[in-house]
Design a protein around this motif. Structure first.
Motif: not given
Length: 196
Positions: A84-89, A168-170, A142-144, A55-56
């Protein structure tokens, strides 16, 4: 005495979502899985240096030289990921990531080593993924950026889940000095030596 020097081949590719980081099927259950050999005619003896799970996406290095593979894997070379993360980190969660968090690995608890982590101020411009990701209508994302010198199985995903923000996405965007830059999804570039 055979003095012939084998010419090795080195590649960088943008591994798409849904592909395994391998060249042949290792079992009956994987018959429907997509493999790297579908993207390019890699020479015999090719191996991925490190892996990205199915999935990456992102930068994956391939070589026919086991010494190069061992060197890159054992030299603590930086690997940078955009997630890309689920929620605003939160700032607290970013600090936790950078200090190291406890994850499960091989049935045991493992504390990740300190790393570089920060929240991206703008959404990175990646090509659209083959499988859509849920959008903002289902809540904020959010993205980190996370930069590691280690690489446990599914480490980034486990780390972001450990601080309460599942991935969610890497996308792996860099290994050492080599970055995705202008490589398109599924594209392969060949090198005389890997510039990492």
């Amino acid at each position: 005495m055979n003095t012939e020097i084998k010419n090795h081949h080195h590649f960088a590719l943008y591994k798409p979502y849904g592909y395994l980081s391998q060249f042949i099927n290792n079992g009956q259950k994987q018959k429907t899985k997509r493999l790297l050999g579908e993207l390019f005619e890699f020479p015999e003896g090719s191996m991925s240096i490190g892996r990205l799970d199915e999935k990456s996406e992102g930068l994956l290095l391939i070589t026919t030289d086991g010494k190069v593979s061992n060197h890159i894997c054992s030299s603590k070379i930086e690997k940078e990921y955009f997630a890309q993360l689920d929620g605003d980190i939160s700032a607290d969660a970013i600090l936790e990531l950078s200090k190291g968090v406890e994850i499960g690995f091989d049935g045991k608890k493992y504390r990740t080593k300190p790393c570089k982590a920060y929240k991206l101020t703008s959404i990175p411009e990646f090509q659209e993924r083959s499988k859509r990701i849920r959008d903002e209508r289902h809540g904020p994302t959010s993205w980190v950026s996370i930069t590691l010198k280690e690489g446990k199985f599914r480490q980034v995903r486990k780390m972001t889940s450990a601080v309460g923000f599942p991935t969610l996405r890497l996308v792996r965007v860099r290994i050492g000095n080599l970055s995705l830059q202008e490589i398109k999804i599924g594209e392969v570039k060949q090198f005389d030596t890997l510039p990492v």
